[in-house]
Enzyme design. Structure first.
Site, PDB file in Angstrom:
ATOM      1  N   SER A 121       0.825  -1.197   0.000  1.00  0.00           N
ATOM      2  CA  SER A 121       0.000   0.000   0.000  1.00  0.00           C
ATOM      3  C   SER A 121       0.865   1.255   0.000  1.00  0.00           C
ATOM      4  CB  SER A 121      -0.920   0.012   1.226  1.00  0.00           C
ATOM      5  OG  SER A 121      -1.560   1.261   1.366  1.00  0.00           O
ATOM      6  N   CYS A 122       0.423   2.289  -0.726  1.00  0.00           N
ATOM      7  CA  CYS A 122       1.141   3.565  -0.690  1.00  0.00           C
ATOM      8  C   CYS A 122       1.057   4.196   0.694  1.00  0.00           C
ATOM      9  CB  CYS A 122       0.589   4.527  -1.732  1.00  0.00           C
ATOM     10  SG  CYS A 122      -1.119   5.049  -1.460  1.00  0.00           S
ATOM     11  N   SER A 123       0.100   3.722   1.505  1.00  0.00           N
ATOM     12  CA  SER A 123      -0.048   4.250   2.866  1.00  0.00           C
ATOM     13  C   SER A 123       0.774   3.483   3.901  1.00  0.00           C
ATOM     14  CB  SER A 123      -1.528   4.204   3.284  1.00  0.00           C
ATOM     15  OG  SER A 123      -2.277   5.168   2.592  1.00  0.00           O
TER      16      SER A 123
END
Length: 480
Positions: free
Chosen positions: A247-249
């Site tokens: 995830s980019c998060s």
């Protein structure tokens, strides 16, 4: 036939069919729309369906964990359905009686959704549910490495639409997509939702079609000296390791105040994180970024033991993630950027102001506007960070990886598109949701509003010592 002409030949019929389907539902009432949304949610949340989608996504792309992919899909779909439940998206959606303003919702039309290779089914479903709730049609353009799972997801949704008596062409897919297909699709639709690489986002933006995009991630975590260190590290590792850090998060870098470094390192070990020695960190850096700047595809979404083996690092059984000390700031180090695998960059800070400065430096270089987390028991530190950080979301005492895009443990709206404000070259500083899938008509009725008194408007200036320091001639001139 050129690539662009070939793309146009396949895109134009899809857009025409989408516009016909959207026109059929444009004047449906709220109950009819809500029934359709619920029907799609019911079909895709059947255990066999969500399991098949998760397994296919991982098998096809070679990225992530099937178990985590299923959890993400089910959580985001249920969360999105919850956010949409009971919301009015037809007719008057907001009123201000005092100003006699009423806001009417209108659909946008046909929306292009660019689906990434990471979490493709979840991204497609979240955007489709929101589009249906707002009476729009969707054409999805998948990443080439996620075509099979996208095709299955589209088929499931189309089947649900037919069962609900809605046009199945409300959702369609671009087959065998290329860059030309994405560009032509963006040019011929009314809105683009772009979650993918920065090159893809820039390409569709150049078409001039309004675009809501996710900015690049590089979530920086600050753990201050007052934090519950054990809980903080548990949250960080949970977010970093979920779906193998795709995830980019997902937590990317962690800044530790010096007084708690020893406790944090011990907690990392307890959580199954291998903290690399200096020599191991060098090998890991060379493995992740062979040319010193470009992340190797070989490590994206792979489990920590595999990444360690590629770097020639021996790790204990049960290792969940790797951590490495980065070169001290202000030196540039790729460990300070996005990694998309279970690897965490470590930084130290003498005190909280230094930690805030470090976080600002890291997010300015990679992932501006995206997110950060703060683990603390000092409320003033939250205020300090929020006043200084150039990020669109701050997770307090929770994981960015599991919290940014919505969670049943926080109040963030569920989304698949984490917009990053002007810092990240986005137009929004929020999670993209149903309001961004609507055009809004402001209906204004006559109303008498009091004209503000000049003396009241100028009071902040005329009561200032700087005003009274003006030459009397200047005061008389402005008064005239």
């Amino acid at each position: 036939m050129s690539g662009e002409n070939s793309a146009a030949a396949s895109i134009h019929p899809l857009v025409a069919a989408a516009r016909q389907a959207q026109a059929r539902i444009e004047h449906w009432d709220q109950n009819r729309i809500d029934e359709t949304v619920a029907a799609v949610g019911w079909h895709v949340l059947q255990p066999a369906a969500s399991q098949a989608l998760a397994e296919m996504a991982v098998t096809e792309s070679g990225i992530g964990s099937a178990q985590d992919s299923r959890i993400r899909l089910e959580t985001r779909v249920r969360g999105t359905l919850g956010d949409l439940h009971g919301i009015t998206t037809i007719g008057v959606i907001d009123e201000d009686p005092a100003l006699r303003i009423a806001k009417y919702a209108r659909p946008i039309g046909v929306i292009a959704v660019l689906v990434p290779s990471t979490a493709p089914a979840a991204a497609l479903l979240v955007n489709t549910l929101v589009a249906l709730k707002t009476r729009n049609a969707v054409i999805v353009c998948p990443n080439p490495s996620a075509q099979t799972v996208t095709r299955l997801t589209v088929a499931l949704v189309r089947q649900a639409l037919e069962r609900a008596g809605a046009p199945s062409d409300l959702l369609q897919m671009v087959e065998s997509p290329t860059r030309h297909h994405a560009t032509v699709l963006a040019e011929n639709t009314d809105l683009v939702i772009a979650t993918g690489g920065s090159a893809t986002v820039e390409r569709v933006r150049r078409t001039g079609t309004p675009t809501h995009a996710a900015g690049p991630g590089n979530a920086v975590v600050l753990v201050d000296a007052t934090a519950d260190t054990v809980s903080a590290i548990a949250a960080v590792v949970a977010g970093k390791t979920f779906d193998n850090g795709t995830s980019c998060s997902a937590e990317s870098c962690m800044v530790l105040e010096r007084p708690i470094i020893a406790a944090a390192l011990a907690a990392l070990t307890e959580e199954g994180v291998h903290v690399c020695s200096s020599g191991e960190a060098d090998r890991l850096r060379a493995t992740l970024w062979p040319d010193g700047k470009t992340l190797s595809r070989a490590v994206v979404g792979r489990p920590a033991p595999e990444v360690a083996a590629l770097a020639g690092i021996s790790v204990p059984d049960g290792t969940r993630a790797l951590a490495a000390w980065a070169a001290p700031l202000p030196a540039a180090d790729p460990f300070g950027g996005e990694k998309l695998c279970p690897v965490l960059g470590l930084y130290s800070a003498e005190d909280f102001p230094a930690a805030v400065t470090a976080a600002a430096s890291l997010t300015e270089r990679v992932g501006p506007g995206h997110s950060c987390a703060l683990h603390t028991t000092t409320p003033q530190h939250i205020d300090v960070l929020a006043r200084q950080a150039k990020v669109s979301r701050i997770m307090v005492n929770q994981s960015t990886g599991n919290g940014n895009t919505g969670s049943f443990g926080n109040g963030m709206p569920f989304t698949s598109t984490v917009s990053c404000g002007t810092w990240g070259k986005c137009t929004l500083t929020e999670n993209v949701g149903w309001r961004q899938f609507l055009n809004t008509i402001w209906v204004s009725m006559p109303v008498q509003r009091p004209v503000p008194r000049w003396e009241d408007l100028m009071a902040p200036w005329t009561s200032s010592p700087r005003f009274h320091g003006l030459p009397s001639s200047s005061v008389r001139m402005f008064a005239q």
